[in-house]
Design an enzyme around this catalytic site. Structure first.
Site, PDB file in Angstrom:
ATOM      1  N   GLN A   1       0.824  -1.216   0.000  1.00 16.91           N
ATOM      2  CA  GLN A   1       0.000   0.000   0.000  1.00 16.91           C
ATOM      3  C   GLN A   1       0.856   1.264   0.000  1.00 16.91           C
ATOM      4  O   GLN A   1       0.462   2.294  -0.565  1.00 16.91           O
ATOM      5  CB  GLN A   1      -0.971   0.002   1.184  1.00 16.91           C
TER       6      GLN A   1
ATOM      7  N   ASN B   1       9.847  -6.812   1.262  1.00 14.38           N
ATOM      8  CA  ASN B   1       9.524  -8.226   1.112  1.00 14.38           C
ATOM      9  C   ASN B   1       8.934  -8.484  -0.276  1.00 14.38           C
ATOM     10  O   ASN B   1       8.906  -7.592  -1.134  1.00 14.38           O
ATOM     11  CB  ASN B   1       8.569  -8.682   2.221  1.00 14.38           C
TER      12      ASN B   1
ATOM     13  N   THR C   1      17.664 -10.702   1.405  1.00 13.45           N
ATOM     14  CA  THR C   1      19.103 -10.482   1.374  1.00 13.45           C
ATOM     15  C   THR C   1      19.886 -11.761   1.086  1.00 13.45           C
ATOM     16  O   THR C   1      19.408 -12.878   1.312  1.00 13.45           O
ATOM     17  CB  THR C   1      19.574  -9.861   2.696  1.00 13.45           C
TER      18      THR C   1
ATOM     19  N   GLN D   1      23.693 -11.963   7.791  1.00 12.67           N
ATOM     20  CA  GLN D   1      22.592 -11.892   6.826  1.00 12.67           C
ATOM     21  C   GLN D   1      21.507 -12.918   7.110  1.00 12.67           C
ATOM     22  O   GLN D   1      20.340 -12.714   6.777  1.00 12.67           O
ATOM     23  CB  GLN D   1      23.127 -12.069   5.403  1.00 12.67           C
TER      24      GLN D   1
ATOM     25  N   HIS E   1      18.227 -11.943   8.960  1.00 16.24           N
ATOM     26  CA  HIS E   1      17.071 -11.411   8.240  1.00 16.24           C
ATOM     27  C   HIS E   1      16.201 -12.586   7.785  1.00 16.24           C
ATOM     28  O   HIS E   1      16.727 -13.610   7.348  1.00 16.24           O
ATOM     29  CB  HIS E   1      17.511 -10.618   7.009  1.00 16.24           C
TER      30      HIS E   1
ATOM     31  N   GLU F   1      24.077 -10.609  -4.028  1.00 17.13           N
ATOM     32  CA  GLU F   1      23.906  -9.242  -3.527  1.00 17.13           C
ATOM     33  C   GLU F   1      25.186  -8.776  -2.834  1.00 17.13           C
ATOM     34  O   GLU F   1      25.757  -7.744  -3.179  1.00 17.13           O
ATOM     35  CB  GLU F   1      22.735  -9.202  -2.556  1.00 17.13           C
ATOM     36  N   HIS F   2      25.622  -9.525  -1.836  1.00 12.11           N
ATOM     37  CA  HIS F   2      26.863  -9.223  -1.113  1.00 12.11           C
ATOM     38  C   HIS F   2      27.882 -10.318  -1.399  1.00 12.11           C
ATOM     39  O   HIS F   2      27.550 -11.501  -1.316  1.00 12.11           O
ATOM     40  CB  HIS F   2      26.637  -9.182   0.394  1.00 12.11           C
TER      41      HIS F   2
ATOM     42  N   ASP G   1      26.817  -2.445   5.553  1.00 11.51           N
ATOM     43  CA  ASP G   1      25.416  -2.214   5.906  1.00 11.51           C
ATOM     44  C   ASP G   1      25.213  -0.874   6.593  1.00 11.51           C
ATOM     45  O   ASP G   1      24.117  -0.308   6.534  1.00 11.51           O
ATOM     46  CB  ASP G   1      24.914  -3.327   6.832  1.00 11.51           C
TER      47      ASP G   1
ATOM     48  N   GLU H   1      12.478   4.528 -45.040  1.00 13.54           N
ATOM     49  CA  GLU H   1      11.555   3.963 -44.044  1.00 13.54           C
ATOM     50  C   GLU H   1      10.095   4.252 -44.391  1.00 13.54           C
ATOM     51  O   GLU H   1       9.196   3.861 -43.644  1.00 13.54           O
ATOM     52  CB  GLU H   1      11.867   4.516 -42.653  1.00 13.54           C
TER      53      GLU H   1
END
Length: 439
Positions: A187, A210, A233, A255, A258, A323-324, A357, A411
């Protein structure tokens, strides 16, 4: 503690996971976005009651000045000092990224160039949950401010009492954020994309979230820009046995705490090394307050892969596109040229991913799920755009327009050709006004 995989089998598992579709979740997200588009603030109040357990109709969605003052009084001096270091490092890293407009004149007098401008308003999404992720706010809002965005807003979910963590609000002010809104989830993405009576419509949305948030960003893209599709992550560590196993275990767990955090160990040091790191992870986990989340993440998404050479390790890195990426080898700078696909790279034993981080400077909002193959971390470029600029002199136009006419006619786009032919029909040096008078 880490499941040992054969490399090819792990890559196949990862590909299946990354290409899964969730049509039932997409239907839910579409319904949320449509309700926000139709009902505006009313939908935001309803969803905040439903998902966050907070009733905000009496106090409103926007954080008030009184709440900022209360937050300033609530945080410690030590936090302020640490925050200031982080703000300075993040800003210093991003300032050199600011591009400049440029123009060049060709030998025939044609001027071409680029005009660089920021978006007018950026919206930052900061996830909620059990921890106040003010670091995500800093790492997303500061690049926007450095880019010159005139107005940066933040959406983040409130707690059940309808409040935002004071550290988040102090960080928002330190980063240069204009307003914070107590809205989370899909939302919030809808509110920033469409605008409501309270939440202004933005030009670019950035920040992690998420699966619902990520899918919402994907669905609103078009009328509004997005930074990337940043999901749960990931950390991948390349190891040759030269880093203390206890240190390496602690880095992987950073990590895993998470939800749905993926941890991958690639080592050239053999099965004994995998066992040592796994045992260290188990010991560390037992002492951590988020032990349940860590165990779930590692059980579902933890992997250890044994390879013979660092070249094989690099091939796995580039196939995963993490990612890392932690490079815990004796000569990390020699390994770096082998890496083509990784969101953020941490070199050497004294560079745990957690430094990135919070305080190193590069953004911690980074491509996940293999998108580092084509995407980059949030940076100044995320919040700017380039306009191409062209200016022909009459002489240059007359010299090059016949070629452009030929291409347009080929063209079969006759109106294109006519817009150039009408100018070529004018005598040299005659202005448009002179032509009208002569007619």
């Amino acid at each position: 503690m880490l499941k040992v995989w054969e490399p090819q089998a792990f890559l196949e598992f990862l590909n299946r996971r990354r290409t899964e579709f969730y049509p039932e979740i997409e239907a839910q997200v579409r319904a949320i976005l449509e309700r926000v588009r139709r009902e505006g603030d009313g939908a935001l109040y309803a969803f905040t009651r439903q998902f966050d357990g907070a009733d905000l109709e009496a106090t409103g969605l926007r954080v008030t000045e009184a709440e900022y003052r209360e937050a300033e009084a609530a945080v410690s001096a030590a936090f302020r000092a640490a925050l200031q270091v982080a703000v300075e490092n993040i800003a210093a890293f991003h300032r050199p990224q600011v591009p400049t407009s440029w123009f060049t004149t060709r030998p025939d007098g044609t001027i071409v160039g680029q005009r660089v401008t920021p978006v007018d308003r950026a919206g930052v999404y900061v996830p909620g949950g059990s921890a106040p992720l003010f670091s995500c706010l800093l790492m997303t809002a500061i690049p926007a401010v450095v880019a010159g965005v005139p107005e940066v807003i933040v959406c983040t979910p409130p707690d059940r009492n309808g409040r935002i963590d004071p550290h988040m609000l102090v960080a928002a002010r330190a980063a240069g954020v204009k307003d914070v809104y107590k809205v989370g989830g899909a939302q919030a993405i809808g509110a920033m994309a469409y605008g409501t009576a309270t939440v202004p419509r933005v030009d670019k949305i950035a920040g992690p979230g998420n699966y619902y948030v990520t899918l919402a960003k994907k669905l609103v893209f078009g009328p509004v820009g997005i930074d990337m599709l940043a999901g749960p992550t990931e950390v991948m560590a390349v190891d040759d046995g030269s880093v203390d196993a206890e240190w390496l275990a602690a880095d992987l767990l950073s990590q895993a705490e998470h939800p749905n955090g993926m941890v991958i160990l690639v080592t050239t040091a053999g099965p004994e090394r995998i066992a040592a790191v796994g045992a260290a992870m188990a010991r560390h986990t037992a002492a951590l307050p988020r032990a349940e989340t860590i165990r779930r993440s590692v059980a579902e998404l933890g992997a250890a892969l044994a390879v013979d050479t660092l070249e094989e390790a690099a091939d796995l890195v580039n196939a995963v596109g993490p990612e890392h990426l932690e490079v815990g080898v004796a000569d990390p700078w020699a390994f770096l040229p082998l890496v083509r696909h990784a969101g953020s790279i941490f070199l050497g034993r004294w560079t745990p991913e957690a430094m990135g981080d919070y305080i190193a400077g590069p953004s911690n909002v980074i491509p996940t799920e293999g998108t580092a193959r084509y995407a980059s971390p949030v940076c100044v470029e995320t919040f700017i755009k380039r306009s191409a600029v062209t200016c022909y002199s009459e002489a240059a136009f007359r010299a090059q327009a016949p070629h452009a006419v030929r291409l347009a006619l080929t063209e079969d786009l006759l109106a294109h050709a006519a817009s150039m032919q009408i100018r070529l029909a004018k005598p040299d040096g005659e202005s448009p006004s002179e032509g009208r008078e002569a007619g």
